[in-house]
Design an enzyme around this catalytic site. Structure first.
Site, PDB file in Angstrom:
ATOM      1  N   CYS A 198      -8.452 -27.383   9.694  1.00 17.92           N
ATOM      2  CA  CYS A 198      -7.128 -26.829   9.783  1.00 17.92           C
ATOM      3  C   CYS A 198      -6.359 -27.536  10.949  1.00 17.92           C
ATOM      4  CB  CYS A 198      -7.323 -25.228  10.066  1.00 17.92           C
ATOM      5  SG  CYS A 198      -7.346 -24.931  11.574  1.00 17.92           S
ATOM      6  N   GLN A 231     -11.472   7.044  -5.292  1.00 19.69           N
ATOM      7  CA  GLN A 231     -12.028   7.604  -4.165  1.00 19.69           C
ATOM      8  C   GLN A 231     -13.350   8.238  -4.244  1.00 19.69           C
ATOM      9  OE1 GLN A 231     -11.006   7.029  -1.117  1.00 19.69           O
ATOM     10  NE2 GLN A 231      -8.795   6.403  -1.175  1.00 19.69           N
ATOM     11  N   ASP A 290      -2.733   8.180  -2.383  1.00 16.68           N
ATOM     12  CA  ASP A 290      -3.776   8.819  -2.484  1.00 16.68           C
ATOM     13  C   ASP A 290      -4.442   9.217  -1.206  1.00 16.68           C
ATOM     14  OD1 ASP A 290      -4.103   6.161  -1.431  1.00 16.68           O
ATOM     15  OD2 ASP A 290      -6.103   5.870  -1.782  1.00 16.68           O
ATOM     16  N   ASP A 344      -8.091  -7.076   1.093  1.00 15.75           N
ATOM     17  CA  ASP A 344      -7.371  -7.334   2.168  1.00 15.75           C
ATOM     18  C   ASP A 344      -7.736  -6.663   3.428  1.00 15.75           C
ATOM     19  OD1 ASP A 344      -6.928  -4.039   1.595  1.00 15.75           O
ATOM     20  OD2 ASP A 344      -5.813  -4.699   3.726  1.00 15.75           O
ATOM     21  N   CYS A 364     -14.125 -27.559  10.891  1.00 15.60           N
ATOM     22  CA  CYS A 364     -12.651 -26.773  10.225  1.00 15.60           C
ATOM     23  C   CYS A 364     -11.946 -28.089  10.376  1.00 15.60           C
ATOM     24  CB  CYS A 364     -12.350 -25.787  11.069  1.00 15.60           C
ATOM     25  SG  CYS A 364     -10.706 -25.033  10.332  1.00 15.60           S
ATOM     26  N   ASP A 416       0.943  -0.940   0.142  1.00 16.58           N
ATOM     27  CA  ASP A 416       0.206   0.108   0.060  1.00 16.58           C
ATOM     28  C   ASP A 416       0.994   1.313   0.002  1.00 16.58           C
ATOM     29  OD1 ASP A 416      -3.056   0.828   1.877  1.00 16.58           O
ATOM     30  OD2 ASP A 416      -2.022   1.731  -0.153  1.00 16.58           O
ATOM     31  N   SER A 417       0.327   2.380  -0.457  1.00 18.81           N
ATOM     32  CA  SER A 417       1.180   3.659  -0.691  1.00 18.81           C
ATOM     33  C   SER A 417       1.564   4.371   0.319  1.00 18.81           C
ATOM     34  CB  SER A 417       0.424   4.562  -1.855  1.00 18.81           C
ATOM     35  OG  SER A 417      -0.879   4.656  -1.338  1.00 18.81           O
ATOM     36  N   GLY A 418       1.008   3.982   1.520  1.00 15.51           N
ATOM     37  CA  GLY A 418       1.086   4.617   2.672  1.00 15.51           C
ATOM     38  C   GLY A 418       0.276   6.075   2.973  1.00 15.51           C
ATOM     39  N   GLY A 419      -0.534   6.302   1.785  1.00 15.84           N
ATOM     40  CA  GLY A 419      -1.630   7.197   1.737  1.00 15.84           C
ATOM     41  C   GLY A 419      -2.611   7.086   2.940  1.00 15.84           C
TER      42      GLY A 419
HETATM   43  C1  LIG Z   1     -10.393   1.531   8.264  1.00 18.18           C
HETATM   44  C2  LIG Z   1     -10.350   0.504   7.396  1.00 18.18           C
HETATM   45  C3  LIG Z   1      -8.594  -0.025   7.217  1.00 18.18           C
HETATM   46  C4  LIG Z   1     -10.973  -0.913   7.472  1.00 18.18           C
HETATM   47  O1  LIG Z   1     -10.556   0.494   5.943  1.00 18.18           O
HETATM   48  C5  LIG Z   1     -10.087   1.659   5.154  1.00 18.18           C
HETATM   49  O2  LIG Z   1      -9.578   2.642   5.594  1.00 18.18           O
HETATM   50  N1  LIG Z   1     -10.482   1.372   3.638  1.00 18.18           N
HETATM   51  C6  LIG Z   1     -10.007   2.344   2.782  1.00 18.18           C
HETATM   52  C7  LIG Z   1      -8.295   1.969   2.710  1.00 18.18           C
HETATM   53  C8  LIG Z   1      -7.791   0.967   3.255  1.00 18.18           C
HETATM   54  N2  LIG Z   1      -6.474   0.745   2.766  1.00 18.18           N
HETATM   55  C9  LIG Z   1      -6.126   1.864   1.847  1.00 18.18           C
HETATM   56  N3  LIG Z   1      -5.122   2.213   1.370  1.00 18.18           N
HETATM   57  C10 LIG Z   1      -5.261   3.408   0.477  1.00 18.18           C
HETATM   58  N4  LIG Z   1      -4.124   3.925  -0.208  1.00 18.18           N
HETATM   59  N5  LIG Z   1      -6.292   4.036   0.482  1.00 18.18           N
HETATM   60  C11 LIG Z   1      -7.483   3.779   0.948  1.00 18.18           C
HETATM   61  O3  LIG Z   1      -8.467   4.278   0.651  1.00 18.18           O
HETATM   62  C12 LIG Z   1      -7.365   2.543   2.017  1.00 18.18           C
HETATM   63 ZN   LIG Z   2      -9.543 -24.442  12.223  1.00 14.21          ZN
END
Ligand SMILES: CC(C)(C)OC(=O)NCc1c[nH]c2nc(N)[nH]c(=O)c12
Ligand SMILES: [Zn+2]
Length: 370
Positions: free
Chosen positions: A304, A187, A145, A264, A302, A91-94
């Protein structure tokens, strides 16, 4: 990166597909375990392989702050550093800057923030985010973003979406390493007009895949599904679609049905560490006193490793005693549970019984159907 749709579902927008990266093949729809700091918490790589995980997530924000992306680059990249042989998406860090870092300032140029680790001041821009992700060497990287907080005014969302599109343009321009696939992020909050504008502007920039961001941020689930209903059809059919931050069992079904290929979520691993596990008949808080003498498996249905070898009573004891093995066993089971659901969903798309599978799963799990 290559993406192939193998089969379109007849009665829903679901697709069965395959993503090919330098680190292997990924069957979609897929759930990606989150390994924020170069580790899926409490799991070793061989356990993730046993569980059938093919792609995991890493985070630019966290790895930049600690241990540093340059160090990881010197180690030969994130795959080598953590000895993970599968694929990685970073993920980009945004999102993380906005949610973890003490945000100092958002400017056109980029974002200044305080580290949540030591309070030091940092600056990340679209270009810097791409450079960090290039150093980490993930197979799939994300545009920088702004994940818009919920709720936000129309004005705020409009300005933010337009800036996120300008940032996406800068990411695309700065990204040179073709062996890393760059995904755009749509977005727009819960505003249909802004979601459609973002989807058009981002897809016009032509990325290798598209994420729907800014959902699962506290809005009602039905609102999230509505956004998907009108946003996903605007994304190209021949590219992967990734719903960020989403992964409760019901949301996985609802997202797949609406055409999402990738998910994710930290939920399964996070609730595991707090002593809550998934079972076919719903969630179970195994640290609850009522399981003190329950010698049955976490989930009798399950198959597992954990459910074949340990009892609720034993796992409850471990958690109460602060034994690390307890966290590992609940995490292993929850990841198995979600990865298994995705496997059943993939088969259901192939056999055209996805809606029936959802119906059966929801009834047993205890989700009241809408
Ligand atoms: C609060 C949780 C994490 C459940 O969901 C979100 O924030 N959902 C949105 C989200 C998760 N990861 C992202 N990465 C980036 N770049 N941009 C995003 O909008 C999001
Ligand atoms: Zn299990």
């Amino acid at each position: 990166m290559k993406f192939e749709v193998i089969k379109f579902s007849e009665k829903t927008r679901a697709r069965r597909g395959k993503i090919f990266t330098f680190h292997g093949e990924i069957d979609t729809p897929v759930f990606m375990p989150v390994g924020t700091q170069a580790s899926v918490k409490t799991m070793a790589p061989h356990e993730l392989e046993e569980l059938g995980a093919k792609i995991i997530l890493g985070n630019t924000y966290h790895l930049y702050l600690r241990p540093g992306h340059k160090l990881i680059e010197e180690a030969g990249g994130l795959h080598k550093f953590m000895n993970w042989r599968g694929s990685i998406l970073t993920d980009s860090g945004g999102y993380q800057v906005f949610s973890l870092g003490e945000l100092r300032e958002i400017r056109e140029e980029g974002v200044t923030f305080r580290s949540h680790i030591d309070g030091s001041i940092h600056f990340i821009s679209p270009e810097i985010s791409i450079e960090i992700q290039n150093s980490l060497g993930a197979d799939i990287i994300m545009c920088f973003d702004e994940c818009i907080p919920y709720p936000s005014t129309y004005e705020y969302v409009k300005n933010s979406v337009e800036r996120t599109t300008r940032w996406a343009q800068r990411c695309k321009k700065h990204h040179k390493k073709s062996e890393q696939a760059l995904f755009g992020i749509v977005q727009g909050g819960l505003f249909e007009e802004l979601r459609k504008k973002s989807a058009k502007d981002i897809t016009d920039l032509d990325f290798e895949g598209y994420a729907v961001g800014g959902l699962s941020v506290g809005e009602p689930k039905q609102e999230m599904y509505k956004v998907l209903d009108y946003t996903v059809p605007l994304l190209p059919e021949n590219k992967p679609r990734y719903l960020m931050g989403v992964g409760s069992p019901d949301a996985l079904f609802e997202g797949v049905i609406r055409g999402i290929d990738m998910f994710d979520c930290v939920l399964p691993t996070r609730i595991a560490r707090h002593g809550t596990v998934f079972t076919k008949k719903g969630k179970l808080v195994v640290r609850n006193a009522k399981y003190a003498k329950d010698f049955s498996p976490l989930d009798p249905e399950c198959d597992c490793y954990v459910c074949k070898n340990f009892s609720r009573a034993y796992i409850r004891h471990l958690l109460n005693a602060g034994e690390i093995l307890g966290l590992r066993l609940t995490t292993y089971h929850n990841l198995h549970f979600l990865l298994k659901i995705m496997e059943e969903i993939r088969k259901a798309i192939e056999g055209d019984y996805l809606l029936e599978l959802k119906e059966e799963f929801f009834k047993k799990f205890g989700y009241e159907d809408e």
